[in-house]
Scaffold this motif. Structure first.
Motif, short mmCIF file in Angstrom:
data_model
loop_
_atom_site.label_atom_id
_atom_site.label_comp_id
_atom_site.label_asym_id
_atom_site.label_seq_id
_atom_site.Cartn_x
_atom_site.Cartn_y
_atom_site.Cartn_z
N TYR A 36 0.83 -1.20 0.00
CA TYR A 36 0.00 0.00 0.00
C TYR A 36 0.87 1.25 0.00
O TYR A 36 2.07 1.21 0.26
N SER A 37 0.24 2.36 -0.31
CA SER A 37 0.94 3.64 -0.41
C SER A 37 0.55 4.53 0.77
O SER A 37 -0.61 4.55 1.18
N ILE A 38 1.52 5.22 1.30
CA ILE A 38 1.27 6.25 2.31
C ILE A 38 1.40 7.61 1.64
O ILE A 38 2.49 7.99 1.17
N GLU A 39 0.29 8.34 1.55
CA GLU A 39 0.30 9.67 0.96
C GLU A 39 0.66 10.68 2.06
O GLU A 39 0.06 10.66 3.14
N TYR A 40 1.59 11.55 1.74
CA TYR A 40 2.09 12.47 2.77
C TYR A 40 2.32 13.83 2.12
O TYR A 40 3.28 14.02 1.37
N ALA A 41 1.40 14.78 2.36
CA ALA A 41 1.56 16.13 1.83
C ALA A 41 2.61 16.87 2.64
O ALA A 41 2.51 16.96 3.87
N MET A 42 3.60 17.41 1.96
CA MET A 42 4.68 18.13 2.64
C MET A 42 4.25 19.58 2.87
O MET A 42 4.14 20.38 1.93
N ILE A 43 4.04 19.93 4.15
CA ILE A 43 3.53 21.24 4.52
C ILE A 43 4.60 21.98 5.33
O ILE A 43 5.05 21.50 6.37
N ARG A 44 4.98 23.11 4.86
CA ARG A 44 6.08 23.88 5.44
C ARG A 44 5.88 24.13 6.94
O ARG A 44 4.83 24.64 7.38
N LEU A 75 5.45 11.18 -1.29
CA LEU A 75 5.47 12.55 -0.79
C LEU A 75 4.82 13.47 -1.82
O LEU A 75 5.10 13.38 -3.02
N ILE A 76 3.98 14.36 -1.33
CA ILE A 76 3.21 15.24 -2.21
C ILE A 76 3.55 16.69 -1.89
O ILE A 76 3.20 17.19 -0.81
N ARG A 122 14.05 17.13 0.30
CA ARG A 122 15.14 16.20 0.02
C ARG A 122 15.64 15.53 1.30
O ARG A 122 15.96 14.34 1.32
N GLU A 123 15.72 16.29 2.39
CA GLU A 123 16.17 15.72 3.67
C GLU A 123 15.15 14.71 4.19
O GLU A 123 15.53 13.68 4.76
N PHE A 124 13.86 15.00 4.02
CA PHE A 124 12.81 14.08 4.43
C PHE A 124 12.96 12.76 3.68
O PHE A 124 12.90 11.67 4.27
N VAL A 125 13.20 12.86 2.38
CA VAL A 125 13.39 11.67 1.56
C VAL A 125 14.60 10.88 2.04
O VAL A 125 14.56 9.65 2.18
N ARG A 126 15.70 11.59 2.29
CA ARG A 126 16.94 10.93 2.70
C ARG A 126 16.74 10.14 3.99
O ARG A 126 17.20 8.99 4.11
N ASP A 179 5.08 13.94 -8.97
CA ASP A 179 5.28 14.95 -9.99
C ASP A 179 4.17 15.98 -9.87
O ASP A 179 2.99 15.64 -10.00
N THR A 180 4.52 17.23 -9.59
CA THR A 180 3.50 18.25 -9.41
C THR A 180 2.93 18.65 -10.77
O THR A 180 3.66 18.92 -11.71
N ARG A 181 1.63 18.66 -10.84
CA ARG A 181 0.92 19.04 -12.06
C ARG A 181 -0.19 20.01 -11.73
O ARG A 181 -0.84 19.91 -10.70
N GLY A 182 -0.42 20.98 -12.63
CA GLY A 182 -1.62 21.78 -12.59
C GLY A 182 -1.68 22.88 -11.55
O GLY A 182 -2.77 23.35 -11.23
N GLN A 183 -0.53 23.32 -11.04
CA GLN A 183 -0.60 24.38 -10.04
C GLN A 183 -1.18 25.67 -10.61
O GLN A 183 -1.80 26.45 -9.90
#
Length: 385
Positions: A284-292, A317-318, A337-341, A354-358
């Protein structure tokens, strides 16, 4: 754990959508055809046109006699979706449509083409809605802030996919192609509309003429974590991909970001997702919106990695697509990038969406919140009714 969803998630009562062939299982469709004084074998022809050729206009169905076509069109192919506005971006490879339903409610879908070096590896994905609005009240989501209008019918869900498949074949994304993926990540909480979403998924994965014939692996159903419904999805034996919108690894923060967490906390949600993985054999996938400055701290990456390391899960990561006037913003790329690492350091597989449609109000609910108006530089209006 309870076996049914609480009444708070029920949609308000409204005039139901008209009956449509996509609402009906094959036997029920044959019965409906005979009720129109048309031979039962026409049900197969009708379904092959709709699911196989993605045609919704009986006038374009050359294998149906005119008299039968008129009867079947009126009874089983009502117009469910009216294009209010379609906008494109990304060199016409992203296309967002605001649809008006029979009762004036509005929903959105987004069609995206991801080119590859070979045609066989090209991916075309449609993100569809399962409800008009949403009752989950997540504060960073435009749809959640608008509240729930109603559940969509099975056919209203399926017809978004049918329309996307037809548009893809017609070359609206630059070149003619084939719809390959469907994600239930548009407006609404899919598992709060469980029965209709379940039936819609069956129409998507069943072979023509019973359905659109998509691969189970190419269909993703997302949820904020309605535990009883995750268990029902596992029991439904659909084996599609499950995506859990987690957005925080700790209950203290997730109670704020995903209010349903006060009912089913992180541990219960992950346990239900683990059960789904065990039953289906699917990661399964864990969706995680990255919020500053909200959920992107290094220690939260570490906690998330520790939670997921032993599980059949990967993290998506979104980068947050901010809504107009919102205090929420996307995390800086260096933080991302640090979160990914840190996740990878703990052995967790991770991708960054991949961000689309902003520039076309691409986040769920934004186009509806804008009243369908194209308001940003760089977007192109394709249609308006």
């Amino acid at each position: 754990m309870t076996s049914s969803l609480p009444l708070v998630f029920a949609a308000p009562r409204r005039t139901p959508p008209p009956r449509h062939l996509a609402d009906l299982a094959p036997d029920a469709l044959r019965t409906a055809v005979t009720e129109c004084d048309v031979p039962a074998f026409r049900a197969d022809q009708l379904a092959r046109q709709y699911y196989g050729r993605h045609v919704a206009d009986v006038a374009a169905m050359s294998d149906l006699p005119a008299a039968a076509a008129d009867k079947l069109g009126a009874a089983l192919l009502p117009r469910l979706l009216t294009d209010v506005r379609t906008v494109t971006t990304d060199d016409a490879m992203t296309r967002k449509t605001l649809w008006r339903l029979h009762d004036g409610a509005q929903v959105e879908s987004v069609l995206m083409r991801y080119p590859a070096r070979t045609a066989s590896r090209e991916r075309v994905t449609v993100c569809i809605s399962s409800q008009a609005g949403c009752g989950m009240a997540c504060p960073f989501c435009a749809t959640g802030q608008g509240g729930l209008t109603r559940n969509l019918s099975t056919a209203e869900i399926v017809d978004q996919v049918r329309a996307a498949a037809r548009a893809t074949a017609d070359g609206v994304l630059g070149v003619p192609g084939r719809l390959s993926n469907v994600v239930f990540m548009g407006m609404g909480e899919p598992l709060a509309n469980f029965a209709r979403v379940r039936d819609a998924v069956r129409r998507l994965i069943d072979p023509v003429p019973r359905g659109l014939g998509l691969s189970r692996r190419s269909v993703t159903v997302s949820t904020v974590g309605l535990v009883p419904a995750i268990e029902r999805l596992a029991a439904a034996e659909l084996a599609v991909t499950l995506a859990v919108s987690l957005h925080a690894p700790d209950d203290e923060l997730r109670d704020t970001l995903v209010p349903v967490n006060t009912r089913w906390p992180v541990a219960e949600v992950l346990a239900a997702a683990d059960h789904y993985a065990a039953v289906t054999g699917r990661r399964y996938s864990i969706e995680y919106a990255m919020i500053r400055d909200v959920n992107d701290q290094p220690w939260r990456a570490d906690l998330l990695g520790d939670l997921l390391r032993p599980r059949m899960a990967h993290v998506n990561l979104i980068p947050l697509n901010p809504t107009p006037g919102s205090a929420w913003d996307a995390s800086p790329k260096r933080v991302e990038r640090e979160f990914v690492r840190r996740l990878q350091e703990r052995g967790v597989t991770v991708t960054v969406r991949d961000t689309r449609g902003q520039d076309i109000d691409g986040a769920c609910g934004q186009l509806a919140a804008n009243g369908g108006k194209a308001a940003k530089q760089g977007q192109r209006i394709v249609t308006s009714t």
